[in-house]
Structures are given as C-alpha cells and as structure tokens.
Write an enzyme that holds these catalytic residues in place. Structure first.
Site, short mmCIF file in Angstrom:
data_model
loop_
_atom_site.label_atom_id
_atom_site.label_comp_id
_atom_site.label_asym_id
_atom_site.label_seq_id
_atom_site.Cartn_x
_atom_site.Cartn_y
_atom_site.Cartn_z
N HIS B 74 -37.93 -8.56 -14.18
CA HIS B 74 -38.95 -7.57 -14.52
C HIS B 74 -38.36 -6.67 -15.59
O HIS B 74 -37.16 -6.35 -15.57
CB HIS B 74 -39.37 -6.77 -13.28
N ASP B 76 -38.18 -3.59 -16.46
CA ASP B 76 -37.40 -2.37 -16.27
C ASP B 76 -35.94 -2.65 -15.91
O ASP B 76 -35.10 -1.76 -15.99
CB ASP B 76 -38.06 -1.43 -15.25
N HIS B 150 -39.18 -10.14 -3.29
CA HIS B 150 -39.91 -9.37 -4.29
C HIS B 150 -41.01 -10.26 -4.86
O HIS B 150 -41.20 -11.38 -4.40
CB HIS B 150 -38.91 -8.89 -5.35
N ASP B 221 -34.94 -5.40 -6.56
CA ASP B 221 -36.10 -4.83 -5.91
C ASP B 221 -36.43 -5.71 -4.73
O ASP B 221 -36.42 -6.94 -4.87
CB ASP B 221 -37.30 -4.81 -6.86
#
Lengths: 336, 336
Positions: B74, B76, B150, B221
């Site tokens: 992802h 970020d 996730h 995450d």
C-alpha cells in the site's frame, strides 16, 4: 466551481515554492515543486517527494489542485506524485485532475495503481506530449511547453494569460448619457448600442485599450537555452533553476544544469521583468552567493526558499511600459 | 565494517519512529517507517513518503542502513523507497543494501530505475517471499516474516537475537589459578583447557549460563491475528498498529486494521513485555485515547510519535524472569 473560486480569490497570481532543493532534500529544502494559484485554481509544477507534506504546510488547498505539470522523469521531480494522488483519493476528491508530462506518464500512473492497489474515483486526465506547443488552453489562459536542454527529455512551461478587455469608463458613459443597465453590459461585451435618443455609441468610446495578461515561465532542469529564453520572452516572472554558482560552470555543463549567472542571462535576454532562482544544489547551505551572482546581471532577482510566497499583480498599464508586478509576501495563511 | 560499527555503538537496540500516521501524512506525523539500530547496523521497516527526510531529522545515519523490510505494497508504506534509494546513490554509497518484501518488489525497483533513469553503483539485493520463514539470518540474529491479515498480502516481522554466551567470571578464573592470557580465550570459546600444573578446567566452571537474546516484533498493517501473536511471542518489544480506537471496531474490521485495545490483546496473549502503538488514523490529533485504551489491558504501553526514540537494553538475567528492557529516551543526536 470556477466562478465560485474566482469570487473568493484575488486578482493576483500566487506563486508558492514547495521545494527548492535539487537531487536530495535537505533539512531546510524539499525536492522541487512550485504551486501557482490563479483565481482559486491551483497549478502544480513538478512533484518531488514530500510535495503533499509541503502543500499541507503551505496553506495551498489541495482540493483546488487542477493541473500538475511534470518537466521530466528524474526522481527528485516526480517521487511525490503517487502519494499526492493517493491522498487526494483518500480526501474523497471528485473534481477531475489533469496531469501533463513526457511520454511514459500514463504507464507510470498505471504501474503505481496496480502495484499499490489504488483506484481513483476522481477523473484523472493524462496528457503526454513529445512536441512543443500549448498543452492546456482555456478562454483566459494557456500553458505552453518547450523542450529544454537536460540529460533526459525535459520540458519547461509558461502560463500565459490572454489580454483582458479594457476598462469600462463609467464616468464617460454617464457623460455620454448612457443609462446604467443592460446597455452597459452590451458595450462591455463589445457591442455597439443605440441610446433611447437615437444616438449610437461604439464600445471603444467607453472601453479602454485591452490590458495585457501575465506570463510566468518555469524552466528546470536545463542548461540555458533558446527554448528557455522563448518561454521567458517578456515574462512578468521567470522561475529558473540555478543549481550551481558560476565557479562550478563545468559541473553545470556536465550535469545539464544552469549556474545562477546563466539564469540571470536568460532573464536578461528574454526581457523578463523578474527572476526567481530555485533548484539549488544541496551543497549550498546559504544561497546568497547565487543570488548576488544573478543580481549583478539582473537586479530584480529573488532566491526561493521553501514555502516562500510571491504575488504577481494584475498589470495596471496598457502594456506599452514594462512594470514590475512581482512582490514577495509573508508565508502562511490559507489560500488557493 | 561490522566490527568497527560494533565498537562505536552501544549494546542497546535503538528503535526510532520515523513516521507514525497511516494513509496520509499530517502536519505532525509522517507516513509509516521505523528504524532499528543494532550494533551500528540500521534496519528499516516500511518506507512511506518522506522517510528519507525523517532519517535526516532523526540522526540515524543513512549510510549505515543495511536492510529494508517492506510489509506490503500500500502506498503509504512504500512511496519513500525510490527517493531513499536514489539519495543513497547520490551519497556515493558502496555498501550493499538488501530489500525484503512480497513478490513484485523487484519489478517495482526495476520500473523506478527505468522510469527515473537511475542506476545504482551499490549492490542492491532484493529478496521477495510469499511464504513465512526466516528472511535474513546471521550468527547473531535472524529476521522472520509471517503473514498478517490485511486487505492485501502483508507480512509482519520479528528481529530475533540468538542467545549470547554466558559471562566469563574473571574472579573465579583467578581463584582457580588460571593465568590470564590465551587460556581465557579458549575457555570463552567453549574449550576445556589444561593448566601448567596439569589440572583441567572445563568452560562451565568459569562461564555462566547463556544469556537470552532480544525479540522485537513489528506488526502492521493487520487485524489482530495468530501470526501477529506468534511474532510477538515473548517479545521484549511489540510494535503494533493501532489505527483506531475500539469504538471504531467495525471500521477497523472493514479496513483490515486493529484497534488500540486489540493491539493490547495481542501483546497480552503473546506474553510480550512492552508494546508501542503506531500507525494512527490521521483523525486523531491526540492519541491519548488510544494509549489509555491499550494501557487498560496492557499497562506497559507507549504511543509512538514521529522521531520518538526507545532503547531496548541487553537482558541482565538468565532469561527465567521477564524483564522490562524498553525505555523511552530523548530524541536527537546522531546514531546508527
């Protein structure tokens, strides 16, 4: 939207420097990016890593970003793009966004999207170009791109406003006995009108000469070159890279960059009114030497710093005399 | 190099938070990245946009960065990678650098290199993995990866030190009449030695029991999950995401994240000694509510902030009793 923004915003074009380093960021200078705010519409030129952070700090409203222009695909000019696009997505943007740059831009965006599992619910318009010309054109302005001289395919840009209609002289209109109301509007739109007493009034009797638009040129990364001069021709503001002081001329040539003196020469040759230097090599902790070098040739020069903010005022005159329209203003506050 | 670094550095492992937001940066919190500094060797976990800026601010020496672990793709967590790799190139790095992450990592690096006209003169080792296991192993430690829960393929990591040999009891050696010199070294290496008077001394007579290594787990995450618990099993420090407060439990489930209370539950279930929360939703200007929620279940919890710095001391005991090794230390200064 455009009208609503225009109402909220001033006639000045704001120029906000988001990153003024080159190659690598320093503790004080981020990677290249400059925002122009014109009538509430935000234009971004280049998008180095950390541009979205700097936009947040600058007060320029990310939601009003409409156009992103990328000069070339060296990392320091584009590494902030995927993060910015994703943050706009997470802010639930719906307004379309346009990206302009050399061929490969679309492939890059598609790669990011696939790799990072991102989709955009706002419309992303991608315009790739290899040839020089107008890459964006509206009733009020255009943006033209010209090929600069760097190590890879690189474009400089100029935002050029079309001339505005002349001022409507209300006092003269009243002296001519024109009743306020619809006839004023017709004259302002350039139509001849017939008064109740039968007389004709031509628009040029009450409307002054058309007023020039502004030209702002953005030239980086590049050696000083004819295309850069053309972009800067008669510009109210030239933003030009000045990676090195002139004692490092040979390194500038080798790396495809300009010295501060060369940037000043471009401004001089182009008959620009004002010059702002940016894209400084991280070796310069203080940029005064670059500024002095440029000012010796071209006095109306500033050195950009991160979050520095300049205004380019509306021209007052009829365009026959050059005016200095640029002034530096305090940073901070929200705008865009 | 390793030995030279070790000499310069302390026995503590330093944990430096470079970014503690999630999704988008805020004015106070950058995108995810954590640096571990162990005997002068720097490990980076995740690399959100702006990580290289934060490394500069943190005092962690970029030149000592040896291993970068990416949890998932992802944006970020990875948008800072190309800029960091390029800045290392521009610093004329020659030391090899290893990257670890899910499949696609190599393709991404090659795409960046081609797109941004970059080449690396330092050796870039890329290890992609889909299966759980040890992804890095040395005589002193290993790093293991386990699949988290996730929205996309995501791995958590644990840095695990091997037990260190027991302490050499110099006083006891002297009481046994062992002459200082080469015999000390042989005993320390685990060899039995014969004294000049003919007596044999076994290593266990002068060397205490082996001392446990440390375990630091990094879980983000993720939803709370058995793999996260396994990574954190008996850890001296668990770094766990806490994107939301528990009143947003349903959003946490929907987005594949954990609440602060759930992070504390993982620490508790795993028998970890200390917990640091990070990866906060930008909606939280103050993270005290998340901290309080976690501490209610697991008192030895901190909330990370950008540039927060923690030390994980060497265990003193024989490993039979759990010790709290983690302490927060002032930010600033150079290390790594």
């Amino acid at each position: 939207m455009q009208t609503e923004w225009a109402k909220q915003s001033s006639a000045e074009i704001e120029v906000v420097f988001l990153g003024t380093s080159s190659g690598v960021p320093t503790l004080k200078r981020n990677l290249p990016a400059v925002a122009l705010v014109r009538q509430g519409e935000v234009f971004l030129f280049d998008c180095g890593e950390g541009t979205q952070h700097q936009l947040r700090r600058s007060g320029v409203r990310m939601g009003r970003l409409r156009h992103i222009f990328l000069t070339h695909f060296h990392g320091d000019h584009i590494t902030g793009l995927p993060g910015l696009l994703m943050s706009l997505q997470m802010s639930e943007r719906t307004t379309p966004l346009s990206l302009y740059g050399p061929p490969g831009l679309g492939e890059m965006i598609r790669f990011f999207q696939r790799m990072m599992h991102t989709h955009f619910t706002y419309e992303l318009q991608i315009l790739e170009f290899e040839e020089e010309g107008k890459v964006l054109e509206t009733e009020a302005y255009w943006v033209e791109a010209r090929r600069l001289e760097h190590r890879v395919l690189t474009f400089g840009f100029a935002l050029v406003e079309r001339p505005r209609p002349g001022r409507f002289d209300v006092e003269k209109a009243q002296r001519l006995g024109i009743p306020p109301g619809p006839l004023f509007g017709q004259l302002q739109r350039g139509e001849a009108v017939r008064l109740p007493d039968g007389r004709w009034v031509l628009p040029e009797e009450v409307i002054g000469p058309s007023r020039p638009g502004r030209r702002i040129a953005y030239c980086t990364d590049t050696r000083p070159c004819p295309s850069g001069v053309e972009l800067a021709r008669g510009a109210d503001l030239l933003i030009h890279e000045a990676t090195f002081t002139h004692d490092l001329y040979e390194e500038a040539v080798f790396r495809g960059h300009s010295t501060a003196r060369e940037a000043a020469q471009v401004a001089l040759e182009a008959g620009a009114s004002s010059l702002i230097l940016t894209h400084f090599s991280p070796r310069y902790q203080k940029v005064e030497p670059l500024l002095e070098e440029a000012r010796a040739l071209f006095p109306c020069t500033w050195a950009a710093h991160d979050l520095a903010r300049f205004q380019v005022a509306l021209p007052k005159g009829d365009g026959h005399e050059r005016e200095i329209l640029v002034q530096k203003v305090p940073s901070g506050g929200q705008r865009g």
